[in-house]
Structure formats: C-alpha cells, structure tokens
Design a protein around this motif. Sequence first.
Motif, PDB file in Angstrom:
ATOM      1  N   LEU A   1      17.599 -53.275  -8.726  1.00 23.97           N
ATOM      2  CA  LEU A   1      16.484 -53.037  -7.815  1.00 23.97           C
ATOM      3  C   LEU A   1      15.506 -54.205  -7.830  1.00 23.97           C
ATOM      4  O   LEU A   1      15.308 -54.858  -8.860  1.00 23.97           O
ATOM      5  CB  LEU A   1      15.730 -51.771  -8.208  1.00 23.97           C
ATOM      6  CG  LEU A   1      16.476 -50.436  -8.109  1.00 23.97           C
ATOM      7  CD1 LEU A   1      15.604 -49.317  -8.681  1.00 23.97           C
ATOM      8  CD2 LEU A   1      16.861 -50.137  -6.673  1.00 23.97           C
TER       9      LEU A   1
ATOM     10  N   THR B   1      11.694 -54.189  -7.462  1.00 29.34           N
ATOM     11  CA  THR B   1      10.678 -53.146  -7.536  1.00 29.34           C
ATOM     12  C   THR B   1       9.284 -53.742  -7.474  1.00 29.34           C
ATOM     13  O   THR B   1       9.011 -54.775  -8.096  1.00 29.34           O
ATOM     14  CB  THR B   1      10.831 -52.335  -8.844  1.00 29.34           C
ATOM     15  OG1 THR B   1      12.137 -51.730  -8.850  1.00 29.34           O
ATOM     16  CG2 THR B   1       9.777 -51.242  -8.951  1.00 29.34           C
TER      17      THR B   1
ATOM     18  N   ASN C   1      18.210 -51.524  -2.418  1.00 29.60           N
ATOM     19  CA  ASN C   1      17.770 -52.192  -3.647  1.00 29.60           C
ATOM     20  C   ASN C   1      16.258 -52.343  -3.717  1.00 29.60           C
ATOM     21  O   ASN C   1      15.757 -53.263  -4.373  1.00 29.60           O
ATOM     22  CB  ASN C   1      18.420 -53.569  -3.764  1.00 29.60           C
ATOM     23  CG  ASN C   1      19.925 -53.501  -3.867  1.00 29.60           C
ATOM     24  OD1 ASN C   1      20.624 -53.464  -2.859  1.00 29.60           O
ATOM     25  ND2 ASN C   1      20.448 -53.447  -5.082  1.00 29.60           N
TER      26      ASN C   1
ATOM     27  N   ARG D   1      12.408 -50.477  -4.424  1.00 31.07           N
ATOM     28  CA  ARG D   1      11.549 -49.370  -4.839  1.00 31.07           C
ATOM     29  C   ARG D   1      10.097 -49.842  -4.824  1.00 31.07           C
ATOM     30  O   ARG D   1       9.808 -50.999  -5.152  1.00 31.07           O
ATOM     31  CB  ARG D   1      11.880 -48.879  -6.251  1.00 31.07           C
ATOM     32  CG  ARG D   1      13.157 -48.113  -6.387  1.00 31.07           C
ATOM     33  CD  ARG D   1      13.174 -46.781  -5.648  1.00 31.07           C
ATOM     34  NE  ARG D   1      14.423 -46.083  -5.897  1.00 31.07           N
ATOM     35  CZ  ARG D   1      15.560 -46.337  -5.279  1.00 31.07           C
ATOM     36  NH1 ARG D   1      15.611 -47.286  -4.346  1.00 31.07           N
ATOM     37  NH2 ARG D   1      16.660 -45.661  -5.577  1.00 31.07           N
TER      38      ARG D   1
ATOM     39  N   LYS E   1      11.408 -44.054  -0.655  1.00 27.40           N
ATOM     40  CA  LYS E   1      11.401 -45.255  -1.507  1.00 27.40           C
ATOM     41  C   LYS E   1      10.048 -45.509  -2.155  1.00 27.40           C
ATOM     42  O   LYS E   1       9.887 -46.496  -2.874  1.00 27.40           O
ATOM     43  CB  LYS E   1      11.800 -46.473  -0.660  1.00 27.40           C
ATOM     44  CG  LYS E   1      13.196 -46.405  -0.062  1.00 27.40           C
ATOM     45  CD  LYS E   1      14.260 -46.378  -1.138  1.00 27.40           C
ATOM     46  CE  LYS E   1      15.655 -46.203  -0.545  1.00 27.40           C
ATOM     47  NZ  LYS E   1      16.078 -47.359   0.257  1.00 27.40           N
TER      48      LYS E   1
ATOM     49  N   ALA F   1      13.627 -46.002 -12.161  1.00 32.36           N
ATOM     50  CA  ALA F   1      13.583 -47.228 -11.364  1.00 32.36           C
ATOM     51  C   ALA F   1      13.385 -48.448 -12.261  1.00 32.36           C
ATOM     52  O   ALA F   1      14.047 -49.486 -12.083  1.00 32.36           O
ATOM     53  CB  ALA F   1      12.466 -47.144 -10.330  1.00 32.36           C
TER      54      ALA F   1
ATOM     55  N   THR G   1      15.795 -52.027 -12.700  1.00 30.81           N
ATOM     56  CA  THR G   1      15.131 -53.106 -11.970  1.00 30.81           C
ATOM     57  C   THR G   1      15.566 -54.475 -12.484  1.00 30.81           C
ATOM     58  O   THR G   1      15.636 -54.707 -13.692  1.00 30.81           O
ATOM     59  CB  THR G   1      13.606 -52.949 -12.087  1.00 30.81           C
ATOM     60  OG1 THR G   1      13.202 -51.802 -11.329  1.00 30.81           O
ATOM     61  CG2 THR G   1      12.874 -54.174 -11.560  1.00 30.81           C
TER      62      THR G   1
END
Length: 278
Positions: free
Chosen positions: A21, A23, A104, A106, A125, A203, A207
């Motif tokens: 992710l 983030t 991908n 957040r 999200k 998350a 990440t």
Amino acid sequence: MEKTLEKIKLLCAQALAQDKLITFLTGAGISAESGVPTYRGTDGIWVEGSRNYKPEEFATLRFFKENPAEVWKFVLYRKVSFRDLQPNAGHLALASTEVLLPNNFRLITQNIDRLHIKAGNTQAKVLEIHGNMETVRCSEECSMDVYPFPLDIGTAPYDAKMITQQWEQLKCPDCGSLMRPNVLMFDEYYNERLYKQESAIEAALNTGVLFVVGTSGATNLPHHIASTATYRGSSLVDINIADSAFTDMATSEPDKLVLRGTSGDILPQIKQLIQALV
C-alpha cells in the motif's frame, strides 16, 4: 526537493512492485489550509460566558455528561464553521491519487471535517480514526447504531442558545437519551467499530510507503500506525511545516525522508510522481 522527490518515486515504485500500500496519514495541518481551526491552538479554546474551556477539559465524555449544553454549543459552532469550507490542493491531490492507485491506496485521517470525502476520496479507502462531524450516536450507547447529523442543526448561522426544537432533534430515536457527536473524546479509547483501529493497523502492516501529512503525532494511534509501518519495513515520508514526533522516525534510516512545506504545495507533486509510475 527534486532529488528527494526522485528518491520517493523510487520507493513508491518498489512498494507497488511488491503490491504494498501507499498510505497517507493526515492531520489538522492539511485542513488548516482550507481554514479549519486547529483544535489544539488558541482558536480551539471554547469560551462560554466568562470561562475558557480547553479542549482537554471539555472534549471529554465526563464533561459532556455534566455539561451537555456547553459541549453541544461548541460542536454546533464548529460544525457551522466547517459548512462552507472547501477542499484545498492537498485534499484534491489525495483524491486523484486514490484514482491512480485503486488497489494500493489507503488514507488514514485524524480529521473530523470530512474534507477528504468532499474532495472525492471514497469512504471505502478512508479510515476516520477520530470519527466525523457528520454523524451522531446515543450518549448512553443503547444500541450500535450511528445516525446522520440532524439535518436542521448545524446548517443555519450559529446561535449560542440551544432552543427546545434543537434538543428534541438531538434525542436518540431508540431510547430518548441525548445524542452525542460521533467523535473520539479525550477520555475514550480507540476501537474498530467506531474509529477503525484494527483496520488502520492492518493498513500499516501492509504499507510500503507511509506519508505522514500535517500531524504532530500527539495522539496514540497515529504514532502506533507509524511505528508499526516502519517496523515492518515501510519507508516513511514526513510532510509537515515543522518537526514533530514523526521526525526522528523519518530520519533514523536512509529510506526515511522529510519534506518541509505545506501539504497543498507538496501533495500535488507526490501525485504527479505516482502518476508517472502507473
């Protein structure tokens, strides 16, 4: 700045290649550029009569139970102050970044103003870890339900008097107790149902690059999110106008980066470099 952005681009490319992710953890700094008063500054102090209430005093469930009118007056004042505010370039850049990274991306936010949603980020999200000012719930927790903010309250020009009609609209439809704003108070704990604690940690665990934007890290969960992400090998980029609790984390290893400036200036550049990768 250009050299730093190139390094961030490389780190983002590596994260996406590993299906990690990207983030963003945002705080009051990003919304301050839209005119939202910062909660911990002098503009966050509530004045009622001749008394000043500091946030750590009145923004507690204990104080709410003893002085519900004072708390609701402040909430309505603050909600009206949010009413006409618009997302700024930083918010819009994050909304565009979500479109670029549908699988991908957040966004974890401490902000309760919903400017990220207004900018175009999707609720799926966005993790609002301190709640939001668009919903309420029963102060006695008679049920698990969360309700939309009463339509007729918090939209008209602010009036310091709590009239009978307003009190009626603030009654729980299930038990008749007073409703409360659906935001985390200082004497309460994070949880998953209301504040997405577990989702935020999950998350962080997945990440590859964590951007910390406009937050000092003064509360528990944001600092834990950053610590968890970096412990699992995430790169951390600190985007703030000054040093914060995240600065040491951001500079402790070669992959940790610090960008000083406003989110409205920096996030559009981050969006552009991500756009070049997809």
